[in-house]
Structures are given as structure tokens and as C-alpha cells.
Design a protein around this motif. Structure first.
Motif, PDB file in Angstrom:
ATOM      1  N   LEU A   1     -47.674   4.678  -0.212  1.00 17.16           N
ATOM      2  CA  LEU A   1     -47.051   5.756   0.556  1.00 17.16           C
ATOM      3  C   LEU A   1     -47.326   7.115  -0.062  1.00 17.16           C
ATOM      4  CD1 LEU A   1     -43.600   4.198   1.560  1.00 17.16           C
ATOM      5  CD2 LEU A   1     -45.671   4.419   2.949  1.00 17.16           C
ATOM      6  N   ARG A   2     -47.362   7.184  -1.383  1.00 19.96           N
ATOM      7  CA  ARG A   2     -47.680   8.464  -2.038  1.00 19.96           C
ATOM      8  C   ARG A   2     -49.104   8.898  -1.693  1.00 19.96           C
ATOM      9  NH1 ARG A   2     -46.161   6.203  -7.657  1.00 19.96           N
ATOM     10  NH2 ARG A   2     -47.442   7.900  -8.452  1.00 19.96           N
ATOM     11  N   ARG A   3     -50.003   7.941  -1.641  1.00 19.94           N
ATOM     12  CA  ARG A   3     -51.378   8.254  -1.223  1.00 19.94           C
ATOM     13  C   ARG A   3     -51.382   8.834   0.187  1.00 19.94           C
ATOM     14  NH1 ARG A   3     -54.565   5.178   1.983  1.00 19.94           N
ATOM     15  NH2 ARG A   3     -56.807   5.678   2.011  1.00 19.94           N
ATOM     16  N   LEU A   4     -50.621   8.215   1.082  1.00 21.43           N
ATOM     17  CA  LEU A   4     -50.572   8.709   2.457  1.00 21.43           C
ATOM     18  C   LEU A   4     -49.980  10.113   2.525  1.00 21.43           C
ATOM     19  CD1 LEU A   4     -49.472   5.545   4.501  1.00 21.43           C
ATOM     20  CD2 LEU A   4     -51.775   6.389   4.008  1.00 21.43           C
ATOM     21  N   ALA A   5     -49.057  10.427   1.632  1.00 17.75           N
ATOM     22  CA  ALA A   5     -48.457  11.766   1.623  1.00 17.75           C
ATOM     23  C   ALA A   5     -49.511  12.830   1.329  1.00 17.75           C
ATOM     24  CB  ALA A   5     -47.339  11.831   0.585  1.00 17.75           C
ATOM     25  N   PHE A   6     -50.356  12.569   0.354  1.00 17.26           N
ATOM     26  CA  PHE A   6     -51.381  13.562   0.011  1.00 17.26           C
ATOM     27  C   PHE A   6     -52.504  13.591   1.044  1.00 17.26           C
ATOM     28  CE2 PHE A   6     -49.270  13.036  -4.107  1.00 17.26           C
ATOM     29  CZ  PHE A   6     -49.029  14.369  -4.400  1.00 17.26           C
ATOM     30  N   LEU A   7     -52.811  12.443   1.665  1.00 14.60           N
ATOM     31  CA  LEU A   7     -53.766  12.445   2.766  1.00 14.60           C
ATOM     32  C   LEU A   7     -53.218  13.244   3.940  1.00 14.60           C
ATOM     33  CD1 LEU A   7     -55.087   8.747   2.837  1.00 14.60           C
ATOM     34  CD2 LEU A   7     -56.342  10.808   2.149  1.00 14.60           C
ATOM     35  N   ALA A   8     -51.919  13.094   4.207  1.00 17.71           N
ATOM     36  CA  ALA A   8     -51.285  13.841   5.292  1.00 17.71           C
ATOM     37  C   ALA A   8     -51.336  15.339   5.026  1.00 17.71           C
ATOM     38  CB  ALA A   8     -49.845  13.381   5.476  1.00 17.71           C
ATOM     39  N   ALA A   9     -51.044  15.747   3.793  1.00 21.07           N
ATOM     40  CA  ALA A   9     -51.099  17.166   3.436  1.00 21.07           C
ATOM     41  C   ALA A   9     -52.509  17.714   3.638  1.00 21.07           C
ATOM     42  CB  ALA A   9     -50.656  17.351   1.989  1.00 21.07           C
ATOM     43  N   HIS A  10     -53.521  16.909   3.311  1.00 13.32           N
ATOM     44  CA  HIS A  10     -54.912  17.332   3.516  1.00 13.32           C
ATOM     45  C   HIS A  10     -55.221  17.481   4.999  1.00 13.32           C
ATOM     46  CE1 HIS A  10     -59.256  17.549   3.036  1.00 13.32           C
ATOM     47  NE2 HIS A  10     -59.367  16.558   3.922  1.00 13.32           N
ATOM     48  N   LYS A  11     -54.791  16.505   5.798  1.00 16.93           N
ATOM     49  CA  LYS A  11     -55.062  16.553   7.234  1.00 16.93           C
ATOM     50  C   LYS A  11     -54.365  17.744   7.894  1.00 16.93           C
ATOM     51  CE  LYS A  11     -55.854  11.575   7.850  1.00 16.93           C
ATOM     52  NZ  LYS A  11     -57.205  11.660   8.440  1.00 16.93           N
ATOM     53  N   LEU A  12     -53.223  18.148   7.351  1.00 18.76           N
ATOM     54  CA  LEU A  12     -52.486  19.304   7.879  1.00 18.76           C
ATOM     55  C   LEU A  12     -52.997  20.617   7.303  1.00 18.76           C
ATOM     56  CD1 LEU A  12     -48.883  17.802   7.747  1.00 18.76           C
ATOM     57  CD2 LEU A  12     -50.219  18.279   9.813  1.00 18.76           C
ATOM     58  N   GLN A  13     -53.987  20.541   6.435  1.00 17.88           N
ATOM     59  CA  GLN A  13     -54.609  21.704   5.815  1.00 17.88           C
ATOM     60  C   GLN A  13     -53.609  22.530   5.003  1.00 17.88           C
ATOM     61  OE1 GLN A  13     -56.573  23.607   9.221  1.00 17.88           O
ATOM     62  NE2 GLN A  13     -58.460  22.500   8.734  1.00 17.88           N
ATOM     63  N   PHE A  14     -52.714  21.831   4.319  1.00 24.19           N
ATOM     64  CA  PHE A  14     -51.812  22.514   3.395  1.00 24.19           C
ATOM     65  C   PHE A  14     -52.625  23.066   2.223  1.00 24.19           C
ATOM     66  CE2 PHE A  14     -47.560  20.086   4.300  1.00 24.19           C
ATOM     67  CZ  PHE A  14     -47.613  20.535   5.607  1.00 24.19           C
ATOM     68  N   SER A  15     -52.145  24.132   1.635  1.00 25.26           N
ATOM     69  CA  SER A  15     -52.784  24.654   0.433  1.00 25.26           C
ATOM     70  C   SER A  15     -52.611  23.646  -0.703  1.00 25.26           C
ATOM     71  CB  SER A  15     -52.180  25.996   0.036  1.00 25.26           C
ATOM     72  OG  SER A  15     -50.815  25.851  -0.310  1.00 25.26           O
ATOM     73  N   PRO A  16     -53.541  23.628  -1.665  1.00 24.00           N
ATOM     74  CA  PRO A  16     -53.478  22.619  -2.732  1.00 24.00           C
ATOM     75  C   PRO A  16     -52.180  22.627  -3.525  1.00 24.00           C
ATOM     76  CG  PRO A  16     -55.616  23.699  -2.730  1.00 24.00           C
ATOM     77  CD  PRO A  16     -54.755  24.457  -1.757  1.00 24.00           C
TER      78      PRO A  16
END
Length: 324
Positions: free
Chosen positions: A177-192
Motif C-alpha cells: 500500500l505504501r508503494r501505491l501511495a507514492f505511485l499515486a502521488a506520481h500519477k497526480l503529478q505532486f511535487s517530490p
């Protein structure tokens, strides 16, 4: 070897009530649960076909008394693929006077409804300079002083003989689930720097930490601190659920590098230099709610995207969604 069990909880009554509501509204049983922290109950706006059931109508539930939290379960569908979810709009804290069975009751009900994954959110204070207000912290571990001193939510008789007396927490926070959280942030184009990871310290509250307490928590390796969440995590792992926690940083714990020497200032005052008495910076629940309001849409979009990724993962693994 048998172990004593606690007085029975009204699980059957609660489940019967919920199932009747889901059948009436033609909603499937939830597969994913969400716990909404202070100011984050607006996540419910991202759930379609929503039906809310007040806690007051559900045996076994308490009443949330914290400003910024509601008191109901919200059922519905979330994400592009309409994944069935349930959200706790308002949680229960020991500092409100709730006993552990009440604090963790919602999590145990989720399990009995068929929930497989739980996303727990909270508002937290930052203990370190590199995690500013507004940051979302994906929790990788926790330090829980109450757990170590007799407030563990599993302390006392077992709820059921089927529950383990001892169970590990070294794997409490799902890597998947933690992996999915960071993948989701990437897909939403959140800043690093919008989403990071760290360790959560649970304190009993309701008073905010003194500078010395904040310094202690930082020195033992905690990055954020809050007054909730860990009882839910412990119960979820006892139930065999896959868990992820995300903390929205809403305030910075005041930890001065050094204390004012009032003795030295008085000596200076006696020597002709007036003593100034500026106000001492402290935390407040108002700033927590303000920061939550500013960032709750960001948190909501991240949770929704994670739910979509969980659904895609379930579909790829062949999991089916059954109507209730």
C-alpha cells in the motif's frame, strides 16, 4: 491453553443493521476502509452513491466529540472503477474517555463486513525541520508510548478465542500500500516534497507536547506525533487487515534549541536592562483545523487515486466484487 475473553460486543447487531442499509440502497459490501482524521471528513465528497449511517444508530459505536470530526459511517463507491468503500467520519480516542473496545470497534466491524485494506488518515505535528506543514507523511513505523505502558488496545481479555494472544507489529505498515501511495502521488503529478515517509509517535493527549517531550520524541527517531491511529493499526493487524497510514502535517511541534534563562534576564534587568516578556509559541487545535482545511482536497485526491490503484491491483489478481 485457553485464555479469558472479554464481555461480548454487539457485532451481530451492528452488522445486521449495516447489511439492511446496504441491501436497501443496493450497495455492495465494502472491500476497503478509510478512517478520516481531524478536518479530513470531506473525503466523503469523493465517494459516490453515498449513504451515511450515524454512529448513534449502530450498537457498539461511541460518539466522536472532537471538533472537525463527524460521527457516522459512510458507505459508497470510490474511484473511476467504483470500488466499494466504507469511511469512518470521526474516530474515537482514549482521551475522550472511550475504552479500547470502542476505540477499535469500527476497524473490527470493517473486517466483519469484508474489508481487506484500511487507509488511516490523521492530522499530526512535525517533529523535524525537513517535514513542514502541509506535507503528507506515509508512515513506515510507529513508536507508541501508551502501548508500552499499559494502554495497548489489545490489553486485557481476548475479544474472541479465535484472536491471537500475541502477534507481531514489525510488518504493520503494508509495503504494497505504501508503494501505491507514492505511485499515486506520481500519477497526480505532486511535487517530490509533497509526500514523504517517516515514523509516527502516538501520545495519549489531549494536551499538546511540552518542548522537552517533543525533543524526546524527535531524539528517539519519530518524525510526526499525534493522539490517534495506533489503536486502529493494532486492531487492524490483529484482524489480519492490510494497513496504510498517512499523516497530514498541520502544525510544527515547538522545540527550541535552548531555553530562555530567566535568571540571566532578571540579572540584566537589575543591571538596568528591562526584561521583555514576548508570548511563548504554542500549538492549538485551531491551527490544526486550518491546515487541514487548506490541504484536505490534496489528501482526498491522493486517497482516491490509491483506491483506484488498489482496485486495479485486485482486478489483475482476479478478485471479484460481490453485491451484498
Amino acid at each position: 491453553m485457553s485464555h479469558p475473553t472479554a464481555d461480548p460486543l454487539p457485532f451481530d447487531e451492528t452488522i445486521k443493521k449495516i447489511q439492511s442499509v446496504l441491501e436497501e440502497k443496493r450497495l455492495p459490501s465494502p472491500l476497503l476502509g478509510i478512517v478520516c482524521g481531524s478536518g479530513l471528513s470531506t473525503l466523503v465528497k469523493r465517494i459516490s452513491d453515498t449513504v451515511q449511517v450515524p454512529y448513534s444508530e449502530l450498537p457498539g459505536f461511541g460518539k466522536s466529540t472532537v471538533p472537525g470530526q463527524q460521527s457516522s459511517l459512510a458507505f459508497g463507491l470510490m474511484g473511476e472503477h467504483k470500488y466499494p468503500v466504507v469511511a469512518m467520519l470521526g474516530r474515537f480516542h482514549p482521551y475522550e474517555g472511550h475504552k479500547p473496545p470502542v476505540v477499535t470497534y469500527g476497524i473490527r466491524i470493517m473486517k466483519k463486513l469484508g474489508v481487506k485494506h484500511v487507509i488511516v488518515t490523521n492530522a499530526a505535528g512535525s517533529l523535524v525541520p525537513h517535514i513542514p506543514v502541509g506535507t503528507i507523511v506515509v508512515i513506515q513505523d510507529h513508536f507508541a508510548l501508551p502501548n508500552l505502558t499499559g494502554m495497548n488496545p489489545s490489553f486485557g481479555p481476548l475479544i474472541s478465542p479465535e484472536y491471537p494472544r500475541f502477534f507481531p507489529l514489525g510488518d504493520a505498515y503494508s509495503v504494497n500500500l505504501r508503494r501505491l501511495a507514492f505511485l499515486a502521488a506520481h500519477k497526480l503529478q505532486f511535487s517530490p516534497d509533497a509526500v514523504t515517509e517517516g515514523t509516527y509517535a502516538w501520545v495519549a493527549g489531549p494536551a499538546y507536547e511540552t518542548p522537552a517531550e517533543g525533543r524526546f520524541l524527535r531524539n528517539i527517531g519519530a518524525h510526526v506525533v499525534g493522539m490517534s491511529t495506533i489503536p486502529e493499526v493494532v486492531a487492524a493487524r490483529e484482524e489480519g487487515l492490510e494497513v496504510m497510514v498517512m499523516s497530514l502535517v498541520t502544525n510544527v511541534v515547538v522545540i527550541p534549541d535552548k531555553y530562555r534563562s530567566i535568571k540571566a534576564e532578571v540579572e540584566a534587568e537589575l543591571a538596568g536592562h528591562p526584561l521583555s516578556l514576548p508570548p511563548i509559541e504554542v500549538a492549538s487545535h485551531e491551527e490544526v483545523l486550518t491546515a487541514s482545511k487548506q490541504k484536505r482536497e490534496v489528501m482526498g485526491s491522493l486517497v482516491a487515486k490509491i483506491v483506484e490503484l488498489v482496485q486495479e491491483q485486485a482486478a489483475n489478481s482476479g478478485t471479484t466484487i460481490l453485491k451484498s
